[in-house]
Structure formats: structure tokens, C-alpha cells
Scaffold this active site. Sequence first.
Site, PDB file in Angstrom:
ATOM      1  N   TYR A  75     -40.722   5.987  47.207  1.00  0.00           N
ATOM      2  CA  TYR A  75     -39.825   5.241  46.317  1.00  0.00           C
ATOM      3  C   TYR A  75     -40.242   3.797  46.060  1.00  0.00           C
ATOM      4  O   TYR A  75     -39.615   3.104  45.255  1.00  0.00           O
ATOM      5  CB  TYR A  75     -38.390   5.275  46.880  1.00  0.00           C
ATOM      6  N   PRO A  78     -26.480   8.633  45.749  1.00  0.00           N
ATOM      7  CA  PRO A  78     -26.599   8.449  47.190  1.00  0.00           C
ATOM      8  C   PRO A  78     -27.991   8.055  47.648  1.00  0.00           C
ATOM      9  O   PRO A  78     -28.990   8.523  47.109  1.00  0.00           O
ATOM     10  CB  PRO A  78     -26.226   9.828  47.757  1.00  0.00           C
TER      11      PRO A  78
HETATM   12  C1  DQA Z   1     -34.513  10.529  43.182  1.00  0.00           C
HETATM   13  C2  DQA Z   1     -35.100  11.921  43.420  1.00  0.00           C
HETATM   14  C3  DQA Z   1     -34.113  12.823  44.149  1.00  0.00           C
HETATM   15  O1  DQA Z   1     -34.674  14.106  44.371  1.00  0.00           O
HETATM   16  C4  DQA Z   1     -33.745  12.220  45.492  1.00  0.00           C
HETATM   17  O2  DQA Z   1     -32.768  13.001  46.129  1.00  0.00           O
HETATM   18  C5  DQA Z   1     -33.306  10.804  45.377  1.00  0.00           C
HETATM   19  C6  DQA Z   1     -34.011   9.911  44.469  1.00  0.00           C
HETATM   20  C7  DQA Z   1     -35.548   9.563  42.568  1.00  0.00           C
HETATM   21  O3  DQA Z   1     -35.141   8.522  42.061  1.00  0.00           O
HETATM   22  O4  DQA Z   1     -36.753   9.827  42.634  1.00  0.00           O
HETATM   23  O5  DQA Z   1     -32.403  10.362  46.098  1.00  0.00           O
HETATM   24  O6  DQA Z   1     -33.443  10.660  42.263  1.00  0.00           O
END
Ligand code: DQA
Length: 152
Positions: A26, A13
Site C-alpha cells: 500500500y 476498513p
Molecule cells: C484495497 C484493496 C482491498 O482488497 C483491501 O481489502 C484493502 C485495500 C486497496 O486500496 O488496494 O483494504 O481496497
Amino acid sequence: MAQRPSILILNGPNLNMLGTREPHIYGAETLADVQALCLAEGERLGLEIDFRQSNHEGELVTWIQQARGVRSAILLNAGAYTHTSVAILDALTAVDLPVIEVHLSNIFRREPFRHHSYVSMAARGVICGLGSHGYVLALQAADRLLRAGTRP
Ligand code: DQA
């Protein structure tokens, strides 16, 4: 010629929001950019890549189930389901395939609730904190595991 190993890359998600979603965490790349990186690395390594994203836990579970006997390995960034989903853990355990867990961010530098991963219990390895390059590294690791016959 023998069939190329097939790698299922699953994204959970909110990863469809990459590029606009908290870019300070990100990065600026979109999920399409990450997919392009994976396809290029798959081509280089001789791996077939099936790259998918879903916001729905059950859909991810179904895709993992369908990988049994069909795929060679699974790369999984389960997003927030990483920290909550026993259902995804059970599916990963049931399919008996090498799993590599990937996160763009370093989940251990973030809120405490992100420090626990259900996915890790089924994963051969975990790569986090290296942004989209983590997917490339995970593909290289999967390729190496498959060439070695998957067992350490
Ligand atoms: C994630 C880290 C998770 O804690 C977060 O909920 C995400 C992205 C990452 O790629 O850093 O949706 O998986």
C-alpha cells in the site's frame, strides 16, 4: 457564483492504517497524505472535497445514503468490503450518483478473492494499482463526468 460540485471520498476498513499497513503493497503514505493530495486536486479542479474513513460497514452505508441529492459524485475505496458488501452495493445503487471505485493496489494481481468487486457493479469506472495517484485520477475523471453532464 455557482456552488462548487461536492465530491464525497469514502475510505473503508483498515485504510486508517496506511503508512504502517503492509507498505510493500500500500506504500508509505498515510491516509492524511492521501487526503492532502485530494484536497489539493479538488482545489485545483474547483471541487469541494469531503474525505472520510470508517471501519464500519453500516457507517459507510449511512454516509452513502446521505449523499443523495447533496453530493455530485462519490469516490469509494471500500477496502475489504469491496469484495463482500451487498449492503454497500445497494446503497450506491440507491443514491443514483456517479461512483468511481478506487484501490491503491492492483486487486487483480492479488489473491483470487480480491478479484470480485460488488462496488464495480455500481461504478462508472474503476482505478486500481496506481497508489494514491489513483485518487487524483479519479477526481479528474469525476470532474470530467460532471462537466459532461455525467452520462457517457
Ligand atoms: C484495497 C484493496 C482491498 O482488497 C483491501 O481489502 C484493502 C485495500 C486497496 O486500496 O488496494 O483494504 O481496497
